[in-house]
Motif scaffolding. Structure first.
Motif, PDB file in Angstrom:
ATOM      1  N   SER A  15       0.834  -1.196   0.000  1.00  0.00           N
ATOM      2  CA  SER A  15       0.000   0.000   0.000  1.00  0.00           C
ATOM      3  C   SER A  15       0.868   1.245   0.000  1.00  0.00           C
ATOM      4  N   GLU A  37      -5.886  -6.073  -2.163  1.00  0.00           N
ATOM      5  CA  GLU A  37      -6.326  -5.043  -1.226  1.00  0.00           C
ATOM      6  C   GLU A  37      -7.241  -5.686  -0.187  1.00  0.00           C
ATOM      7  N   THR A  39     -10.293  -6.111   2.651  1.00  0.00           N
ATOM      8  CA  THR A  39     -11.747  -5.965   2.487  1.00  0.00           C
ATOM      9  C   THR A  39     -12.319  -4.849   3.357  1.00  0.00           C
ATOM     10  N   ARG A  40     -11.441  -4.036   3.938  1.00  0.00           N
ATOM     11  CA  ARG A  40     -11.891  -2.976   4.845  1.00  0.00           C
ATOM     12  C   ARG A  40     -11.572  -1.585   4.307  1.00  0.00           C
ATOM     13  N   GLY A  41     -11.544  -1.447   3.005  1.00  0.00           N
ATOM     14  CA  GLY A  41     -11.321  -0.122   2.423  1.00  0.00           C
ATOM     15  C   GLY A  41     -10.214  -0.051   1.414  1.00  0.00           C
ATOM     16  N   GLY A  42      -9.379  -1.072   1.351  1.00  0.00           N
ATOM     17  CA  GLY A  42      -8.334  -1.105   0.336  1.00  0.00           C
ATOM     18  C   GLY A  42      -7.140  -0.231   0.672  1.00  0.00           C
ATOM     19  N   PRO A  44      -4.922   2.617   1.530  1.00  0.00           N
ATOM     20  CA  PRO A  44      -5.252   3.948   2.054  1.00  0.00           C
ATOM     21  C   PRO A  44      -4.856   5.081   1.124  1.00  0.00           C
ATOM     22  N   ARG A  46      -5.810   5.447  -1.707  1.00  0.00           N
ATOM     23  CA  ARG A  46      -7.009   5.813  -2.472  1.00  0.00           C
ATOM     24  C   ARG A  46      -7.669   7.075  -1.918  1.00  0.00           C
ATOM     25  N   ASN A  47      -7.520   7.294  -0.626  1.00  0.00           N
ATOM     26  CA  ASN A  47      -8.172   8.433   0.021  1.00  0.00           C
ATOM     27  C   ASN A  47      -7.172   9.484   0.506  1.00  0.00           C
ATOM     28  N   TYR A 378     -11.268  -0.139  -6.626  1.00  0.00           N
ATOM     29  CA  TYR A 378     -11.080  -1.006  -5.467  1.00  0.00           C
ATOM     30  C   TYR A 378     -11.765  -2.359  -5.690  1.00  0.00           C
TER      31      TYR A 378
END
Length: 406
Positions: A15, A37, A39-42, A44, A46-47, A378
């Protein structure tokens, strides 16, 4: 040919930007890179909001940091630590040429992904690891980011901060990450070559600490040779050789001179900038005198460059045989004709048809740029990849119900 690594499969468990950027480079060179990635948001990244630039408010549907480190990949959402998820990861590794990760040893062990276990899945897989501080030693399990492990700890900020400034230099986002990523990608390709020749699949290691040390290797070597902290440097705006310095133009822009063979270029350069007097001034000829009288020479050049705007200097220096350059802004780099001629920017469109550009890996083969590609959504390819692994729809449904996959 941009498909130099066609038929090579990389499984990436990583990541942020450092190690993922190695995966992006391998994808640019033709590898099929599958990004795992959670399963709890991929990832980080990304954000990630950099400089207040919220990806939610971007004019295109893309996060520019995510694109840099992840274009060209496929994404699968897996709970690595679940039993079903662990089995899926094992199947992925069994069919892979490379396992690329920035997970530290302790988390890998908890996830059942030690070197020994990975070798059980696939004895021919190359394990490539990027860390903050290396795979051995008392801090092998300590996390790192480039501003700390590369810029600060490796001595980069110390070596690059001008004398007399209050604050040390800082860096932009992913400055050390992207350098480390391309190095790690190069290590992976060397390991692939070695495996083809010998059958042995090496473990490849790179760290932000090592990458930072490589970046300032001259300062570290000089520190050892001469017992000093770094190569001597003057205050900001000065240089031991005034012909290797930056000068401000009338409109507030900067020109970087790099007349390393100063005695060879000094006379013609002085005539070209309208200062033939400097070429015959005994204070500045030969180079030893120029260095001895650097303050006077620097002052003369500062006054001269301050008399014209940058555009005028670009015309004046257009035929200068010595090396020089404008200090360009990122906006100017986007429109640099040399950048366009070499296809250093990858043009992509989002799902609404809006175009945006990202920088591709800085190595090309046979003068061919990589195929333009975006970063995956995602978990975008979860089902496709699972079907490729031989799972049927019932297996996939059961894994979804168990929360092992997206």
């Amino acid at each position: 040919m941009s498909g130099l690594l066609n038929d090579i499969r990389v499984v990436e468990l990583a990541s942020w930007t450092y190690v993922p950027s190695a995966g992006a480079a391998l994808a640019d060179w033709g590898a099929d890179v599958i990004k795992i990635e959670d399963t709890r948001g991929g990832d980080p990244c990304r954000n990630l909001v950099v400089g207040g630039l919220d990806p939610a408010h971007a004019p295109v549907r893309a996060n520019f940091m995510m694109e840099l480190g992840n274009h060209g990949k496929r994404s699968i959402g897996v709970d690595v630590k679940s039993e079903r998820g662990h089995q899926i990861v094992g199947k992925l590794i069994a069919k892979a040429d490379v396992f690329l990760t920035n997970w530290l040893p302790a988390p890998l062990e908890r996830a059942g992904l030690t070197v020994e276990r990975i070798r059980e899945f696939n004895p021919r897989v190359i394990i490539a690891r990027g860390s903050g501080h290396g795979s051995r030693g008392p801090e092998r399990d300590r996390g790192g980011f480039d501003a700390a492990s590369y810029l600060a700890r490796a001595g980069v900020a110390y070596a690059l901060t001008p004398t007399g400034t209050e604050y040390p230099v800082t860096q932009g986002p992913a400055f050390g990450d992207l350098q480390g990523g391309i190095t790690l990608a190069g290590g992976v390709t060397a390991a692939l070559f070695h495996r083809e020749r010998t059958g042995h699949a090496p473990i490849v290691d790179n760290s932000l600490l090592a990458q930072g040390m490589w970046a300032i290797a001259p300062d570290i070597a000089a520190a050892d040779y001469y017992g000093i902290d770094r190569i001597p440097a003057g205050e900001a705006g000065t240089a031991l050789n005034p012909a290797v310095n930056r000068y401000k133009t009338r409109d507030g822009r900067w020109v970087q001179l790099m007349l390393l063979q100063t005695d060879r270029f000094w006379k013609g350069f002085c005539e070209r900038i309208g200062r033939p007097d400097l070429a015959v001034d005994e204070r500045f000829v030969p180079l030893a005198n120029l260095v001895a009288n650097q303050e006077a020479a620097t002052a003369e050049l500062r006054r001269t460059f301050a008399e014209r705007d940058l555009a005028e200097w670009q015309k004046v220096l257009a035929d200068e045989p010595a090396v020089w350059s404008t200090l360009a802004s990122p906006q100017e780099v986007l429109h640099d004709p040399q950048v366009a001629a070499n296809d250093y920017l990858m043009k992509v469109t989002d799902d609404s048809g809006r175009a945006y550009r990202t920088v591709s890996a800085p190595v090309q083969f046979d003068e061919t740029p990589p195929r333009p590609s975006r970063s995956p959504e995602y978990g975008e390819h979860t089902e496709t990849i699972l079907l490729e692994l031989g799972l049927d729809w019932d297996d996939i449904a059961a894994a979804k119900d168990a929360g092992a996959i997206l």
